[in-house]
Scaffold this motif. Sequence first.
Motif, PDB file in Angstrom:
ATOM      1  N   PHE A   1       0.842  -1.326   0.117  1.00  0.00           N
ATOM      2  CA  PHE A   1      -0.060  -0.089  -0.017  1.00  0.00           C
ATOM      3  C   PHE A   1       0.756   1.338  -0.039  1.00  0.00           C
ATOM      4  O   PHE A   1       0.210   2.273  -0.011  1.00  0.00           O
ATOM      5  CB  PHE A   1      -0.860   0.034   1.110  1.00  0.00           C
ATOM      6  CG  PHE A   1      -2.124  -1.029   1.189  1.00  0.00           C
ATOM      7  CD1 PHE A   1      -3.284  -0.664   0.466  1.00  0.00           C
ATOM      8  CD2 PHE A   1      -2.070  -2.314   1.544  1.00  0.00           C
ATOM      9  CE1 PHE A   1      -4.291  -1.572   0.252  1.00  0.00           C
ATOM     10  CE2 PHE A   1      -2.993  -3.252   1.661  1.00  0.00           C
ATOM     11  CZ  PHE A   1      -4.218  -2.896   0.679  1.00  0.00           C
ATOM     12  N   ASP A   2       2.255   0.885   0.009  1.00  0.00           N
ATOM     13  CA  ASP A   2       3.149   2.298  -0.214  1.00  0.00           C
ATOM     14  C   ASP A   2       2.820   3.273   0.892  1.00  0.00           C
ATOM     15  O   ASP A   2       3.113   4.571   0.745  1.00  0.00           O
ATOM     16  CB  ASP A   2       3.178   2.939  -1.569  1.00  0.00           C
ATOM     17  CG  ASP A   2       4.121   3.999  -1.836  1.00  0.00           C
ATOM     18  OD1 ASP A   2       5.363   3.295  -1.297  1.00  0.00           O
ATOM     19  OD2 ASP A   2       3.879   4.792  -2.454  1.00  0.00           O
ATOM     20  N   SER A   3       2.524   2.880   2.204  1.00  0.00           N
ATOM     21  CA  SER A   3       2.242   3.762   3.387  1.00  0.00           C
ATOM     22  C   SER A   3       2.377   2.975   4.634  1.00  0.00           C
ATOM     23  O   SER A   3       1.795   1.938   4.984  1.00  0.00           O
ATOM     24  CB  SER A   3       0.981   4.499   3.001  1.00  0.00           C
ATOM     25  OG  SER A   3       0.796   5.561   3.994  1.00  0.00           O
ATOM     26  N   CYS A   4       3.444   3.600   5.396  1.00  0.00           N
ATOM     27  CA  CYS A   4       3.316   3.147   6.959  1.00  0.00           C
ATOM     28  C   CYS A   4       2.152   3.860   7.880  1.00  0.00           C
ATOM     29  O   CYS A   4       1.996   3.306   8.999  1.00  0.00           O
ATOM     30  CB  CYS A   4       4.626   3.729   7.359  1.00  0.00           C
ATOM     31  SG  CYS A   4       6.212   3.265   6.700  1.00  0.00           S
ATOM     32  N   ASP A   5       1.490   4.720   7.289  1.00  0.00           N
ATOM     33  CA  ASP A   5       0.491   5.382   8.113  1.00  0.00           C
ATOM     34  C   ASP A   5      -0.938   4.613   8.063  1.00  0.00           C
ATOM     35  O   ASP A   5      -1.715   4.937   8.542  1.00  0.00           O
ATOM     36  CB  ASP A   5       0.068   6.693   7.749  1.00  0.00           C
ATOM     37  CG  ASP A   5      -0.422   7.100   6.420  1.00  0.00           C
ATOM     38  OD1 ASP A   5      -0.699   5.974   5.708  1.00  0.00           O
ATOM     39  OD2 ASP A   5      -0.834   8.089   6.056  1.00  0.00           O
ATOM     40  N   ILE A   6      -0.802   3.205   7.588  1.00  0.00           N
ATOM     41  CA  ILE A   6      -1.868   2.269   7.639  1.00  0.00           C
ATOM     42  C   ILE A   6      -2.017   1.960   9.103  1.00  0.00           C
ATOM     43  O   ILE A   6      -3.146   1.981   9.872  1.00  0.00           O
ATOM     44  CB  ILE A   6      -1.487   1.108   6.837  1.00  0.00           C
ATOM     45  CG1 ILE A   6      -1.505   1.455   5.322  1.00  0.00           C
ATOM     46  CG2 ILE A   6      -2.464   0.201   7.292  1.00  0.00           C
ATOM     47  CD1 ILE A   6      -1.173   0.244   4.562  1.00  0.00           C
ATOM     48  N   CYS A   7      -0.895   2.007   9.814  1.00  0.00           N
ATOM     49  CA  CYS A   7      -0.807   1.537  11.377  1.00  0.00           C
ATOM     50  C   CYS A   7      -0.521   2.725  12.183  1.00  0.00           C
ATOM     51  O   CYS A   7      -0.957   3.188  13.403  1.00  0.00           O
ATOM     52  CB  CYS A   7       0.121   0.578  11.617  1.00  0.00           C
ATOM     53  SG  CYS A   7      -0.265  -0.920  10.905  1.00  0.00           S
ATOM     54  N   HIS A   8       0.475   3.784  11.499  1.00  0.00           N
ATOM     55  CA  HIS A   8       1.019   4.563  12.572  1.00  0.00           C
ATOM     56  C   HIS A   8       0.605   6.025  12.039  1.00  0.00           C
ATOM     57  O   HIS A   8       0.394   6.301  10.859  1.00  0.00           O
ATOM     58  CB  HIS A   8       2.431   4.604  12.224  1.00  0.00           C
ATOM     59  CG  HIS A   8       3.173   3.599  12.949  1.00  0.00           C
ATOM     60  ND1 HIS A   8       3.543   3.146  14.184  1.00  0.00           N
ATOM     61  CD2 HIS A   8       3.659   2.395  12.078  1.00  0.00           C
ATOM     62  CE1 HIS A   8       4.004   2.094  14.133  1.00  0.00           C
ATOM     63  NE2 HIS A   8       4.366   1.540  12.858  1.00  0.00           N
ATOM     64  N   ASN A   9       0.290   6.642  13.173  1.00  0.00           N
ATOM     65  CA  ASN A   9      -0.133   8.086  13.067  1.00  0.00           C
ATOM     66  C   ASN A   9       1.223   9.005  13.179  1.00  0.00           C
ATOM     67  O   ASN A   9       1.583   9.124  14.349  1.00  0.00           O
ATOM     68  CB  ASN A   9      -1.297   8.623  14.232  1.00  0.00           C
ATOM     69  CG  ASN A   9      -1.729  10.026  13.996  1.00  0.00           C
ATOM     70  OD1 ASN A   9      -0.940  10.913  13.083  1.00  0.00           O
ATOM     71  ND2 ASN A   9      -2.676  10.191  14.647  1.00  0.00           N
TER      72      ASN A   9
END
Length: 246
Positions: free
Chosen positions: A143-151
């Motif tokens: 998904f090319d994104s760490c903010d799936i989990c992290h804010n």
Amino acid sequence: MKRLTGLKDFLYRIYMVLSSKIGVFILLALIVALSSAVLYNYAEYNVAANELCGVCHSMDPFIEGLKGTPHGDFNCHVCHELTLESLQTSLVGFIVSNPPPSEIIDKFSPKISMYEECISCHTLSVISKMKIHQAHISIVTKFDSCDICHNPHALNEINTQCLDCHNLDAAVETHSKFHILATSELDKGNDEICLRCHSTEATWQVPVCPESILGLLRGYQCFDCHQPPLHNPNILEKSCTDCHAK
């Protein structure tokens, strides 16, 4: 003497050009160009420029969330690209429509890629040492994104709940079998079965009470105190990160 006369003549010609309409236009263009470069570099790189984002009260929660965190030491545009579209959106859209913070999150968060930006500081070789990252790295890269989990604006918060992806009923059923498995392994002579969960080397580190740690330091084995059948682990009233955080 001739050099001095030539210099005076050169300066006079410059003065005449600058005094003309074309000269004034050129001078104004130079001032605008230099000012734009200075303002761009200030907005793009200076941490103090973050206060500009807080001019709209809609952005207050995001600015406040960063204060006191390592991310607060960086300019907003380290992660949020400064473009003409973003300037138009912030200067016109925010002022005219005045959206609430929740609307900003819904509108912009799905469009922000936060993978390349994250690993530019948090290198894969370091974060992959955490088992919870090892288990989710394929999803993050997909998904090319760490903010799936992290804010990234509130580092102590998880941006989404684990149960948004993991089925609660399936998790309860799986966890309830752990002590049954441990007891059967113990009957087979596997005295180290407890360490699969209750040790610093475990895949997932399940914390134990201080009394248990004290008992181990005094040389006792787990089942010198804990006798089967053991109660099934109850995960309903616990956070997933109580165990799955390392």
